[in-house]
Motif scaffolding. Structure first.
Motif: not given
Length: 232
Positions: A203-222
């Protein structure tokens, strides 16, 4: 005397030719200088056309509704802008900041049928495991999302993977720039390959993260996934 006169006349002709030659060379040199000067000016004009201005500071973010309202008297131009941006006036509430909503994440692999999971993920869904693949499998993650209110620029992702407390992988990439629209966008991330070997299974755990060019995080998924033994 005649010889002397002829010699003097010859000397005068040679001198005139030398003066003429120097004059021509001077004119040629001047023309070359003018040509170089014109080329420099043209290069400067090209730099300005390319938008390269030292010390340039972009203007403030403007709501899309305000941009559309500037062309209220030109119905055809207004409709063209709405079509280009993929939005209508009812969707524009004056908010300036773009909003990205992620609707689903999927797994694409030749090892199994495409699996799509709605977002956000229920912590108890599928026992907490998003997907299972065999060792050495090639796969891609598929995302669907919508953009609202304004254009989101330079959307990027990062994906970090751990096994236990040890980080074993990290990848990142560019999704791009998107205008607001009612229909969801679909984006497939770069291909990945699951590791092989006895120690790689589990089993592996992961974190997926999305940011724009202003470094604003729009979504992160564990999320978690499983790598299984490949049948011989």
């Amino acid at each position: 005397m005649e010889n002397g006169g002829r010699m003097e006349a010859g000397s005068s002709s040679v001198s005139s030719l030398d003066d003429q030659k120097e004059g021509e060379e001077s004119i040629i040199t001047q023309k070359k200088r003018e040509k170089v000067s014109d080329e420099i000016l043209e290069d400067e004009d090209d730099d300005e056309d390319d938008g390269v201005v030292v010390g340039f500071v972009p203007g403030p973010l403007v709501p899309l509704k305000e941009q559309l309202d500037k062309d209220m008297d030109d119905e055809s131009l207004r409709r063209w802008k709405e079509k280009l941006l993929g939005c209508v006036e009812g969707d524009l509430n004056g908010q300036m900041e773009p909003e990205v909503k992620f609707h689903s994440i999927g797994i694409i692999s030749q090892e199994c049928e495409e699996i799509n999971t709605s977002l956000p993920i229920n912590a108890n869904q599928s026992g907490g495991v998003l997907f299972s693949l065999k060792e050495g499998s090639k796969y891609r993650l598929k995302l669907t999302f919508t953009v609202q209110h304004n254009i989101v620029s330079g959307l990027i992702y990062s994906n970090i993977v751990w096994k236990g407390s040890l980080q074993v992988d990290q990848s990142n990439g560019m999704l791009g720039t998107y205008a607001p629209q009612q229909e969801p966008y679909t984006h497939i991330l770069d291909e990945e390959t699951t590791p092989s070997g006895k120690l790689a299974r589990g089993i592996y755990s992961a974190k997926l993260k999305f940011e724009d060019d202003d470094k604003k995080c729009h979504f992160d998924l564990n999320y978690t996934f499983e790598i299984k033994k490949r049948s011989s």
